[in-house]
Motif scaffolding. Structure first.
Motif, PDB file in Angstrom:
ATOM      1  N   ALA A   1       7.148  52.203 -18.099  1.00 25.48           N
ATOM      2  CA  ALA A   1       7.987  53.062 -18.397  1.00 25.48           C
ATOM      3  C   ALA A   1       8.610  54.009 -17.289  1.00 25.48           C
ATOM      4  O   ALA A   1       9.873  54.087 -17.153  1.00 25.48           O
ATOM      5  CB  ALA A   1       7.315  54.215 -19.492  1.00 25.48           C
ATOM      6  N   MET A   2       7.669  54.018 -16.210  1.00 28.53           N
ATOM      7  CA  MET A   2       8.047  54.996 -14.910  1.00 28.53           C
ATOM      8  C   MET A   2       8.998  54.091 -14.279  1.00 28.53           C
ATOM      9  O   MET A   2      10.121  54.472 -13.767  1.00 28.53           O
ATOM     10  CB  MET A   2       7.139  55.363 -14.448  1.00 28.53           C
ATOM     11  CG  MET A   2       7.166  56.335 -13.371  1.00 28.53           C
ATOM     12  SD  MET A   2       8.607  57.839 -13.752  1.00 28.53           S
ATOM     13  CE  MET A   2       7.445  59.091 -14.310  1.00 28.53           C
TER      14      MET A   2
ATOM     15  N   ASN B   1       8.441  42.536 -12.300  1.00 29.75           N
ATOM     16  CA  ASN B   1       7.566  43.056 -13.276  1.00 29.75           C
ATOM     17  C   ASN B   1       6.522  42.002 -13.612  1.00 29.75           C
ATOM     18  O   ASN B   1       7.079  40.877 -13.839  1.00 29.75           O
ATOM     19  CB  ASN B   1       7.992  43.732 -14.515  1.00 29.75           C
ATOM     20  CG  ASN B   1       6.973  44.583 -15.067  1.00 29.75           C
ATOM     21  OD1 ASN B   1       6.400  45.549 -14.674  1.00 29.75           O
ATOM     22  ND2 ASN B   1       6.821  44.242 -16.435  1.00 29.75           N
ATOM     23  N   ARG B   2       5.277  42.121 -13.821  1.00 29.93           N
ATOM     24  CA  ARG B   2       4.610  40.826 -14.275  1.00 29.93           C
ATOM     25  C   ARG B   2       4.893  40.372 -15.703  1.00 29.93           C
ATOM     26  O   ARG B   2       5.085  38.984 -15.578  1.00 29.93           O
ATOM     27  CB  ARG B   2       3.110  41.675 -14.559  1.00 29.93           C
ATOM     28  CG  ARG B   2       2.058  40.485 -14.833  1.00 29.93           C
ATOM     29  CD  ARG B   2       0.446  41.216 -15.112  1.00 29.93           C
ATOM     30  NE  ARG B   2       0.803  42.126 -16.063  1.00 29.93           N
ATOM     31  CZ  ARG B   2      -0.346  42.992 -16.343  1.00 29.93           C
ATOM     32  NH1 ARG B   2      -1.588  42.696 -15.711  1.00 29.93           N
ATOM     33  NH2 ARG B   2      -0.325  43.938 -17.366  1.00 29.93           N
ATOM     34  N   THR B   3       5.193  41.259 -16.346  1.00 32.74           N
ATOM     35  CA  THR B   3       5.783  40.796 -17.833  1.00 32.74           C
ATOM     36  C   THR B   3       7.446  40.722 -17.679  1.00 32.74           C
ATOM     37  O   THR B   3       8.116  41.592 -17.529  1.00 32.74           O
ATOM     38  CB  THR B   3       5.740  41.710 -18.986  1.00 32.74           C
ATOM     39  OG1 THR B   3       3.974  41.732 -18.949  1.00 32.74           O
ATOM     40  CG2 THR B   3       6.341  41.184 -20.323  1.00 32.74           C
TER      41      THR B   3
ATOM     42  N   LYS C   1      10.517  42.711 -19.291  1.00 30.25           N
ATOM     43  CA  LYS C   1      10.966  43.887 -19.097  1.00 30.25           C
ATOM     44  C   LYS C   1      12.047  44.329 -18.112  1.00 30.25           C
ATOM     45  O   LYS C   1      12.545  45.300 -18.057  1.00 30.25           O
ATOM     46  CB  LYS C   1       9.712  44.723 -18.691  1.00 30.25           C
ATOM     47  CG  LYS C   1       8.591  45.018 -19.874  1.00 30.25           C
ATOM     48  CD  LYS C   1       7.510  45.760 -19.410  1.00 30.25           C
ATOM     49  CE  LYS C   1       6.498  45.796 -20.417  1.00 30.25           C
ATOM     50  NZ  LYS C   1       5.184  46.752 -20.146  1.00 30.25           N
TER      51      LYS C   1
ATOM     52  N   LEU D   1       3.004  50.923 -10.496  1.00 27.55           N
ATOM     53  CA  LEU D   1       2.229  50.310 -11.255  1.00 27.55           C
ATOM     54  C   LEU D   1       0.979  50.980 -11.935  1.00 27.55           C
ATOM     55  O   LEU D   1       0.960  52.201 -11.553  1.00 27.55           O
ATOM     56  CB  LEU D   1       1.597  49.204 -10.363  1.00 27.55           C
ATOM     57  CG  LEU D   1       2.690  48.042 -10.042  1.00 27.55           C
ATOM     58  CD1 LEU D   1       2.496  47.322  -8.887  1.00 27.55           C
ATOM     59  CD2 LEU D   1       3.023  47.169 -11.059  1.00 27.55           C
ATOM     60  N   LEU D   2       0.250  50.534 -12.583  1.00 25.88           N
ATOM     61  CA  LEU D   2      -0.744  51.335 -13.250  1.00 25.88           C
ATOM     62  C   LEU D   2      -1.726  52.095 -12.662  1.00 25.88           C
ATOM     63  O   LEU D   2      -1.854  53.287 -12.557  1.00 25.88           O
ATOM     64  CB  LEU D   2      -1.606  50.243 -14.344  1.00 25.88           C
ATOM     65  CG  LEU D   2      -2.460  50.957 -15.226  1.00 25.88           C
ATOM     66  CD1 LEU D   2      -1.945  51.881 -16.199  1.00 25.88           C
ATOM     67  CD2 LEU D   2      -3.267  49.938 -15.805  1.00 25.88           C
TER      68      LEU D   2
ATOM     69  N   ASN E   1       0.064  56.507  -9.452  1.00 23.95           N
ATOM     70  CA  ASN E   1      -1.160  57.338  -9.553  1.00 23.95           C
ATOM     71  C   ASN E   1      -2.576  57.127  -8.950  1.00 23.95           C
ATOM     72  O   ASN E   1      -3.083  56.029  -9.328  1.00 23.95           O
ATOM     73  CB  ASN E   1      -1.461  57.908 -10.987  1.00 23.95           C
ATOM     74  CG  ASN E   1      -2.361  59.254 -11.145  1.00 23.95           C
ATOM     75  OD1 ASN E   1      -3.433  59.179 -11.341  1.00 23.95           O
ATOM     76  ND2 ASN E   1      -1.937  60.265 -10.919  1.00 23.95           N
TER      77      ASN E   1
ATOM     78  N   ALA F   1       6.956  64.187 -13.187  1.00 25.92           N
ATOM     79  CA  ALA F   1       7.955  64.170 -14.139  1.00 25.92           C
ATOM     80  C   ALA F   1       7.602  63.055 -15.124  1.00 25.92           C
ATOM     81  O   ALA F   1       6.777  62.243 -14.830  1.00 25.92           O
ATOM     82  CB  ALA F   1       9.477  63.713 -13.496  1.00 25.92           C
TER      83      ALA F   1
HETATM   84  N1  LIG Z   1       4.827  57.713 -17.673  1.00 22.41           N
HETATM   85  C1  LIG Z   1       4.654  58.858 -17.093  1.00 22.41           C
HETATM   86  O1  LIG Z   1       4.660  59.885 -17.706  1.00 22.41           O
HETATM   87  C2  LIG Z   1       4.042  59.010 -15.613  1.00 22.41           C
HETATM   88  C3  LIG Z   1       4.438  60.444 -14.932  1.00 22.41           C
HETATM   89  C4  LIG Z   1       4.015  60.470 -13.612  1.00 22.41           C
HETATM   90  C5  LIG Z   1       3.378  59.412 -12.774  1.00 22.41           C
HETATM   91  N2  LIG Z   1       3.170  58.120 -13.545  1.00 22.41           N
HETATM   92  C6  LIG Z   1       2.437  57.106 -13.004  1.00 22.41           C
HETATM   93  O2  LIG Z   1       3.220  56.102 -12.724  1.00 22.41           O
HETATM   94  C7  LIG Z   1       2.478  54.738 -12.814  1.00 22.41           C
HETATM   95  C8  LIG Z   1       3.317  53.878 -13.930  1.00 22.41           C
HETATM   96  O3  LIG Z   1       3.224  54.515 -14.986  1.00 22.41           O
HETATM   97  P1  LIG Z   1       4.077  54.000 -16.441  1.00 22.41           P
HETATM   98  O4  LIG Z   1       4.158  55.054 -17.344  1.00 22.41           O
HETATM   99  O5  LIG Z   1       5.163  52.989 -15.838  1.00 22.41           O
HETATM  100  O6  LIG Z   1       2.768  53.074 -17.086  1.00 22.41           O
HETATM  101  P2  LIG Z   1       3.029  51.507 -17.964  1.00 22.41           P
HETATM  102  O7  LIG Z   1       4.431  52.086 -18.709  1.00 22.41           O
HETATM  103  O8  LIG Z   1       1.995  51.668 -18.696  1.00 22.41           O
HETATM  104  O9  LIG Z   1       3.300  50.434 -16.882  1.00 22.41           O
HETATM  105  C9  LIG Z   1       2.430  49.848 -16.180  1.00 22.41           C
HETATM  106  C10 LIG Z   1       2.735  48.918 -15.206  1.00 22.41           C
HETATM  107  O10 LIG Z   1       1.871  48.525 -14.327  1.00 22.41           O
HETATM  108  C11 LIG Z   1       2.022  47.016 -14.683  1.00 22.41           C
HETATM  109  N3  LIG Z   1       0.738  46.463 -14.514  1.00 22.41           N
HETATM  110  C12 LIG Z   1      -0.700  46.903 -14.631  1.00 22.41           C
HETATM  111  N4  LIG Z   1      -1.592  46.180 -14.390  1.00 22.41           N
HETATM  112  C13 LIG Z   1      -1.091  45.081 -13.763  1.00 22.41           C
HETATM  113  C14 LIG Z   1      -1.554  44.159 -12.946  1.00 22.41           C
HETATM  114  N5  LIG Z   1      -3.075  43.969 -12.930  1.00 22.41           N
HETATM  115  N6  LIG Z   1      -0.705  43.324 -12.020  1.00 22.41           N
HETATM  116  C15 LIG Z   1       0.609  43.577 -12.152  1.00 22.41           C
HETATM  117  N7  LIG Z   1       1.145  44.807 -12.829  1.00 22.41           N
HETATM  118  C16 LIG Z   1       0.318  45.445 -13.653  1.00 22.41           C
HETATM  119  C17 LIG Z   1       2.706  46.540 -15.811  1.00 22.41           C
HETATM  120  O11 LIG Z   1       3.011  45.267 -15.967  1.00 22.41           O
HETATM  121  P3  LIG Z   1       3.330  44.534 -17.224  1.00 22.41           P
HETATM  122  O12 LIG Z   1       4.439  45.247 -17.818  1.00 22.41           O
HETATM  123  O13 LIG Z   1       3.345  43.225 -17.164  1.00 22.41           O
HETATM  124  O14 LIG Z   1       2.153  45.279 -18.178  1.00 22.41           O
HETATM  125  C18 LIG Z   1       3.580  47.575 -15.945  1.00 22.41           C
HETATM  126  O15 LIG Z   1       4.724  47.356 -14.990  1.00 22.41           O
HETATM  127  C19 LIG Z   1       1.200  55.161 -13.036  1.00 22.41           C
HETATM  128  O16 LIG Z   1       0.504  54.994 -11.946  1.00 22.41           O
HETATM  129  C20 LIG Z   1       1.368  56.559 -13.609  1.00 22.41           C
HETATM  130  O17 LIG Z   1       0.075  57.194 -13.631  1.00 22.41           O
HETATM  131  C21 LIG Z   1       3.660  58.067 -14.924  1.00 22.41           C
END
Ligand SMILES: NC(=O)c1ccc[n+]([C@@H]2O[C@H](COP(=O)([O-])OP(=O)(O)OC[C@H]3O[C@@H](n4cnc5c(N)ncnc54)[C@H](OP(=O)(O)O)[C@@H]3O)[C@@H](O)[C@H]2O)c1
Length: 291
Positions: free
Chosen positions: A15-16, A35-37, A40, A69-70, A94, A121
Protein backbone atom coordinates in the motif's frame (compact mmCIF):
# COMPACT_ATOMS: atom_id res chain seq x y z
CA UNK A 1 8.47 12.59 -22.90
CA UNK A 2 11.76 13.99 -21.56
CA UNK A 3 12.22 15.38 -18.07
CA UNK A 4 15.07 16.87 -16.07
CA UNK A 5 13.80 15.17 -12.91
CA UNK A 6 16.03 12.40 -11.58
CA UNK A 7 15.10 8.74 -12.00
CA UNK A 8 14.02 6.97 -8.85
CA UNK A 9 13.67 3.27 -8.13
CA UNK A 10 11.01 2.06 -5.70
CA UNK A 11 11.39 -1.41 -4.20
CA UNK A 12 8.20 -2.72 -2.63
CA UNK A 13 4.70 -2.02 -3.91
CA UNK A 14 2.53 -2.68 -0.92
CA UNK A 15 0.00 0.00 0.00
CA UNK A 16 2.74 2.47 0.92
CA UNK A 17 5.30 1.72 -1.82
CA UNK A 18 2.51 2.05 -4.41
CA UNK A 19 1.57 5.47 -2.99
CA UNK A 20 5.23 6.61 -3.03
CA UNK A 21 5.80 5.45 -6.61
CA UNK A 22 2.49 7.00 -7.70
CA UNK A 23 3.41 10.36 -6.15
CA UNK A 24 6.80 10.30 -7.93
CA UNK A 25 5.08 9.59 -11.25
CA UNK A 26 2.59 12.41 -10.66
CA UNK A 27 5.51 14.77 -10.00
CA UNK A 28 7.10 13.81 -13.32
CA UNK A 29 9.98 11.59 -12.13
CA UNK A 30 10.98 8.63 -14.25
CA UNK A 31 10.23 5.70 -11.91
CA UNK A 32 11.41 2.09 -11.98
CA UNK A 33 9.53 -0.33 -9.75
CA UNK A 34 10.04 -3.85 -8.46
CA UNK A 35 7.83 -5.95 -6.25
CA UNK A 36 8.03 -9.61 -5.22
CA UNK A 37 4.47 -10.10 -6.48
CA UNK A 38 4.99 -8.62 -9.94
CA UNK A 39 1.30 -8.00 -10.72
CA UNK A 40 1.16 -5.23 -8.11
CA UNK A 41 3.22 -3.10 -10.52
CA UNK A 42 0.64 -3.29 -13.34
CA UNK A 43 -1.27 -0.09 -12.52
CA UNK A 44 1.96 1.91 -12.08
CA UNK A 45 3.36 0.53 -15.33
CA UNK A 46 0.15 1.61 -17.05
CA UNK A 47 0.88 5.12 -15.74
CA UNK A 48 4.42 5.10 -17.16
CA UNK A 49 6.62 3.35 -14.59
CA UNK A 50 9.27 0.91 -15.83
CA UNK A 51 8.95 -2.63 -14.45
CA UNK A 52 12.23 -4.24 -13.36
CA UNK A 53 12.47 -8.01 -13.57
CA UNK A 54 14.69 -8.28 -10.48
CA UNK A 55 15.90 -6.14 -7.57
CA UNK A 56 19.32 -5.94 -9.26
CA UNK A 57 17.77 -4.57 -12.45
CA UNK A 58 15.73 -2.08 -10.39
CA UNK A 59 18.78 -0.87 -8.47
CA UNK A 60 20.78 -0.49 -11.67
CA UNK A 61 18.09 1.76 -13.17
CA UNK A 62 18.42 4.78 -10.84
CA UNK A 63 20.98 6.56 -8.66
CA UNK A 64 18.45 6.85 -5.81
CA UNK A 65 16.71 3.71 -4.55
CA UNK A 66 13.72 3.96 -2.19
CA UNK A 67 12.90 0.77 -0.28
CA UNK A 68 9.50 0.42 1.39
CA UNK A 69 8.99 -3.19 2.38
CA UNK A 70 7.35 -4.95 5.29
CA UNK A 71 10.35 -4.98 7.64
CA UNK A 72 14.15 -4.82 7.67
CA UNK A 73 14.43 -8.58 7.12
CA UNK A 74 12.55 -8.24 3.85
CA UNK A 75 14.82 -5.35 2.79
CA UNK A 76 17.82 -7.59 3.50
CA UNK A 77 16.18 -10.41 1.52
CA UNK A 78 15.65 -8.12 -1.45
CA UNK A 79 18.99 -6.28 -1.38
CA UNK A 80 21.08 -9.09 0.05
CA UNK A 81 22.66 -9.91 -3.28
CA UNK A 82 24.36 -6.49 -3.34
CA UNK A 83 24.41 -4.37 -6.55
CA UNK A 84 24.20 -1.20 -4.45
CA UNK A 85 27.69 0.14 -5.09
CA UNK A 86 27.55 3.91 -5.72
CA UNK A 87 23.80 4.13 -5.10
CA UNK A 88 21.92 6.26 -2.56
CA UNK A 89 19.60 4.02 -0.56
CA UNK A 90 16.61 5.57 1.23
CA UNK A 91 14.98 2.98 3.47
CA UNK A 92 11.43 3.97 4.41
CA UNK A 93 10.66 0.62 6.02
CA UNK A 94 9.49 0.70 9.63
CA UNK A 95 12.12 -0.52 12.10
CA UNK A 96 14.00 0.15 15.33
CA UNK A 97 16.94 2.55 15.86
CA UNK A 98 19.20 -0.49 16.39
CA UNK A 99 18.10 -2.01 13.09
CA UNK A 100 18.74 1.32 11.33
CA UNK A 101 22.30 1.49 12.74
CA UNK A 102 23.02 -2.13 11.82
CA UNK A 103 21.63 -1.57 8.33
CA UNK A 104 23.71 1.59 7.85
CA UNK A 105 26.86 -0.42 8.63
CA UNK A 106 25.83 -3.07 6.13
CA UNK A 107 25.08 -0.40 3.50
CA UNK A 108 28.49 1.23 4.09
CA UNK A 109 30.13 -2.15 3.37
CA UNK A 110 28.23 -2.20 0.04
CA UNK A 111 29.62 1.25 -0.89
CA UNK A 112 26.15 2.79 -0.50
CA UNK A 113 25.20 6.16 0.92
CA UNK A 114 22.38 5.40 3.39
CA UNK A 115 19.42 7.39 4.63
CA UNK A 116 16.91 5.91 7.04
CA UNK A 117 13.36 7.21 7.16
CA UNK A 118 10.02 6.98 8.91
CA UNK A 119 6.80 7.86 7.12
CA UNK A 120 4.31 9.81 9.24
CA UNK A 121 1.33 9.33 6.95
CA UNK A 122 -1.05 6.69 5.70
CA UNK A 123 -0.95 5.99 1.95
CA UNK A 124 -3.77 8.39 0.89
CA UNK A 125 -1.88 11.23 2.62
CA UNK A 126 1.27 10.74 0.51
CA UNK A 127 1.88 13.74 -1.74
CA UNK A 128 -0.41 15.98 0.35
CA UNK A 129 0.63 18.73 2.82
CA UNK A 130 -0.60 16.52 5.70
CA UNK A 131 2.24 14.02 5.21
CA UNK A 132 5.67 14.34 6.77
CA UNK A 133 8.59 11.98 6.54
CA UNK A 134 11.46 11.76 9.04
CA UNK A 135 15.01 11.17 7.80
CA UNK A 136 18.34 10.57 9.50
CA UNK A 137 21.75 9.40 8.38
CA UNK A 138 23.98 10.68 5.61
CA UNK A 139 23.45 14.41 5.04
CA UNK A 140 24.88 14.05 1.52
CA UNK A 141 22.34 11.33 0.76
CA UNK A 142 19.52 13.50 2.07
CA UNK A 143 20.61 16.50 -0.02
CA UNK A 144 21.00 14.34 -3.13
CA UNK A 145 17.63 12.59 -2.79
CA UNK A 146 15.68 15.56 -1.46
CA UNK A 147 14.09 16.80 -4.71
CA UNK A 148 12.36 13.42 -5.00
CA UNK A 149 11.73 12.97 -1.27
CA UNK A 150 9.90 16.29 -1.03
CA UNK A 151 7.28 14.80 -3.35
CA UNK A 152 6.11 12.46 -0.55
CA UNK A 153 5.36 15.24 1.96
CA UNK A 154 7.38 17.56 4.17
CA UNK A 155 10.92 16.17 4.56
CA UNK A 156 12.14 16.46 8.15
CA UNK A 157 15.89 15.78 8.47
CA UNK A 158 16.88 14.87 12.03
CA UNK A 159 20.66 14.64 11.69
CA UNK A 160 23.50 12.23 11.01
CA UNK A 161 22.64 9.81 13.85
CA UNK A 162 21.02 7.22 11.62
CA UNK A 163 18.86 5.81 14.43
CA UNK A 164 17.13 9.12 15.19
CA UNK A 165 14.39 8.86 12.53
CA UNK A 166 13.35 5.38 13.71
CA UNK A 167 13.39 6.46 17.36
CA UNK A 168 11.25 9.51 16.57
CA UNK A 169 8.92 7.47 14.34
CA UNK A 170 8.37 4.82 17.02
CA UNK A 171 7.89 7.49 19.72
CA UNK A 172 5.23 9.17 17.54
CA UNK A 173 3.54 5.83 16.88
CA UNK A 174 3.63 5.15 20.62
CA UNK A 175 1.68 8.37 21.20
CA UNK A 176 -0.77 7.36 18.49
CA UNK A 177 -1.34 3.88 19.91
CA UNK A 178 -1.83 5.38 23.38
CA UNK A 179 -4.55 7.55 21.86
CA UNK A 180 -6.03 4.54 20.05
CA UNK A 181 -6.07 2.58 23.32
CA UNK A 182 -7.95 5.45 24.96
CA UNK A 183 -10.43 5.73 22.08
CA UNK A 184 -11.13 1.98 22.06
CA UNK A 185 -11.65 1.95 25.83
CA UNK A 186 -13.77 5.09 25.64
CA UNK A 187 -16.06 3.74 22.89
CA UNK A 188 -16.47 0.43 24.76
CA UNK A 189 -17.60 2.36 27.83
CA UNK A 190 -19.77 4.98 26.12
CA UNK A 191 -21.73 2.34 24.20
CA UNK A 192 -22.18 -0.01 27.17
CA UNK A 193 -25.71 1.36 27.81
CA UNK A 194 -26.70 0.76 24.18
CA UNK A 195 -26.02 4.29 22.84
CA UNK A 196 -24.62 4.45 19.29
CA UNK A 197 -20.88 5.19 19.13
CA UNK A 198 -21.52 7.83 16.46
CA UNK A 199 -23.56 9.92 18.95
CA UNK A 200 -20.62 9.97 21.33
CA UNK A 201 -17.68 10.31 18.91
CA UNK A 202 -18.02 14.10 18.24
CA UNK A 203 -17.75 14.77 21.99
CA UNK A 204 -14.68 12.53 22.20
CA UNK A 205 -13.03 14.32 19.28
CA UNK A 206 -13.75 17.68 20.89
CA UNK A 207 -12.31 16.56 24.22
CA UNK A 208 -9.15 15.05 22.68
CA UNK A 209 -8.57 18.23 20.68
CA UNK A 210 -8.99 20.35 23.84
CA UNK A 211 -6.33 18.21 25.55
CA UNK A 212 -4.01 18.26 22.49
CA UNK A 213 -1.68 20.89 23.96
CA UNK A 214 -0.79 18.64 26.89
CA UNK A 215 2.15 16.96 25.14
CA UNK A 216 4.08 20.22 24.87
CA UNK A 217 3.26 21.29 28.43
CA UNK A 218 4.41 17.87 29.69
CA UNK A 219 7.60 18.11 27.62
CA UNK A 220 8.48 21.47 29.23
CA UNK A 221 7.92 20.03 32.72
CA UNK A 222 9.99 16.96 31.91
CA UNK A 223 12.93 18.89 30.44
CA UNK A 224 13.06 21.05 33.60
CA UNK A 225 12.38 18.03 35.89
CA UNK A 226 10.04 20.40 37.72
CA UNK A 227 6.75 18.58 38.17
CA UNK A 228 5.41 20.71 41.02
CA UNK A 229 5.10 24.23 39.55
CA UNK A 230 1.98 25.44 37.76
CA UNK A 231 0.07 22.21 38.44
CA UNK A 232 -3.60 22.52 37.49
CA UNK A 233 -4.55 18.84 37.99
CA UNK A 234 -2.47 17.21 40.69
CA UNK A 235 -1.56 13.54 40.60
CA UNK A 236 -3.30 12.69 43.89
CA UNK A 237 -6.61 14.01 42.54
CA UNK A 238 -6.09 12.28 39.18
CA UNK A 239 -5.19 8.94 40.80
CA UNK A 240 -8.41 9.10 42.87
CA UNK A 241 -10.62 9.90 39.86
CA UNK A 242 -8.81 7.33 37.74
CA UNK A 243 -10.16 4.69 40.14
CA UNK A 244 -13.61 5.76 38.96
CA UNK A 245 -12.65 4.71 35.44
CA UNK A 246 -12.13 1.17 36.75
CA UNK A 247 -15.27 1.25 38.91
CA UNK A 248 -17.44 2.55 36.05
CA UNK A 249 -16.03 -0.06 33.68
CA UNK A 250 -16.83 -2.77 36.29
CA UNK A 251 -20.36 -1.44 36.80
CA UNK A 252 -20.94 -1.38 33.04
CA UNK A 253 -19.46 -4.85 32.43
CA UNK A 254 -16.52 -3.49 30.41
CA UNK A 255 -12.89 -4.52 30.79
CA UNK A 256 -10.54 -1.67 31.70
CA UNK A 257 -7.41 -3.64 30.83
CA UNK A 258 -6.14 -1.12 28.27
CA UNK A 259 -5.80 1.62 30.89
CA UNK A 260 -5.02 -0.46 33.98
CA UNK A 261 -1.19 -0.06 33.76
CA UNK A 262 -1.46 3.75 33.82
CA UNK A 263 -3.71 3.56 36.89
CA UNK A 264 -1.11 1.40 38.69
CA UNK A 265 1.71 3.85 37.91
CA UNK A 266 -0.38 6.84 39.05
CA UNK A 267 -1.33 5.19 42.37
CA UNK A 268 2.26 4.10 43.01
CA UNK A 269 3.71 7.54 42.32
CA UNK A 270 1.09 9.24 44.50
CA UNK A 271 1.88 6.72 47.28
CA UNK A 272 5.59 7.57 46.87
CA UNK A 273 4.83 11.16 47.90
CA UNK A 274 4.37 12.87 44.54
CA UNK A 275 0.60 13.44 44.84
CA UNK A 276 1.03 17.25 44.83
CA UNK A 277 2.90 17.16 41.50
CA UNK A 278 1.69 16.77 37.94
CA UNK A 279 1.61 13.24 36.56
CA UNK A 280 4.44 14.05 34.14
CA UNK A 281 6.93 12.63 36.68
CA UNK A 282 5.73 9.17 35.65
CA UNK A 283 8.15 9.57 32.72
CA UNK A 284 10.96 9.21 35.27
CA UNK A 285 9.44 5.92 36.45
CA UNK A 286 9.21 4.63 32.88
CA UNK A 287 12.83 5.50 32.04
CA UNK A 288 14.84 2.47 33.13
CA UNK A 289 17.99 4.60 33.34
CA UNK A 290 16.03 7.16 35.45
CA UNK A 291 18.12 9.94 33.86
N1 LIG B 1 0.47 1.54 5.26
C1 LIG B 1 0.67 2.47 6.20
O1 LIG B 1 -0.26 3.10 6.73
C2 LIG B 1 2.08 2.81 6.61
C3 LIG B 1 2.33 4.05 7.24
C4 LIG B 1 3.64 4.39 7.60
C5 LIG B 1 4.66 3.48 7.38
N2 LIG B 1 4.38 2.27 6.79
C6 LIG B 1 5.50 1.33 6.61
O2 LIG B 1 5.73 1.12 5.22
C7 LIG B 1 6.22 -0.22 5.04
C8 LIG B 1 5.35 -0.90 3.98
O3 LIG B 1 4.00 -0.87 4.45
P1 LIG B 1 2.79 -1.25 3.49
O4 LIG B 1 1.56 -0.64 4.07
O5 LIG B 1 3.16 -0.99 2.08
O6 LIG B 1 2.73 -2.85 3.73
P2 LIG B 1 2.06 -3.97 2.81
O7 LIG B 1 0.95 -3.38 2.00
O8 LIG B 1 1.77 -5.11 3.70
O9 LIG B 1 3.22 -4.36 1.78
C9 LIG B 1 4.35 -5.06 2.22
C10 LIG B 1 5.38 -5.06 1.12
O10 LIG B 1 6.53 -5.81 1.53
C11 LIG B 1 6.79 -6.84 0.59
N3 LIG B 1 7.43 -7.97 1.26
C12 LIG B 1 7.11 -8.52 2.45
N4 LIG B 1 7.96 -9.51 2.76
C13 LIG B 1 8.84 -9.60 1.73
C14 LIG B 1 9.97 -10.42 1.44
N5 LIG B 1 10.38 -11.35 2.32
N6 LIG B 1 10.62 -10.24 0.29
C15 LIG B 1 10.22 -9.28 -0.60
N7 LIG B 1 9.17 -8.46 -0.40
C16 LIG B 1 8.49 -8.62 0.75
C17 LIG B 1 5.43 -7.16 -0.02
O11 LIG B 1 5.59 -7.85 -1.23
P3 LIG B 1 4.37 -8.69 -1.86
O12 LIG B 1 3.48 -7.68 -2.52
O13 LIG B 1 5.03 -9.62 -2.80
O14 LIG B 1 3.70 -9.39 -0.70
C18 LIG B 1 4.89 -5.75 -0.18
O15 LIG B 1 5.50 -5.09 -1.27
C19 LIG B 1 6.14 -0.93 6.41
O16 LIG B 1 7.40 -0.94 7.01
C20 LIG B 1 5.16 -0.04 7.18
O17 LIG B 1 5.37 -0.11 8.59
C21 LIG B 1 3.13 1.93 6.37
Amino acid sequence: MTTDKPSITVLGLGAMGTALAGALLSAGHPVTVWNRTAAKADALVARGAARAASPAEAVAASPVVVACLLDYDSVRDVLGAGHLQGRTLVNLTNGTPGQAREFAEWAACQGTDYLDGGIMAVPPMIGTPAAFVLYSGSRAAFDRARPALDVFGESVYLGEDVGRAALTDIALLTGMYGMIAGVLQSLALATSDGAPATDFAPLLTRWLQAMGGWAEAAAKQFDSRDYATGVVSNLGMQAASFDNLHRTADEQGVSSELLAPLGRLMRQRAADGHGHEDLTGIIDDLRKDNA
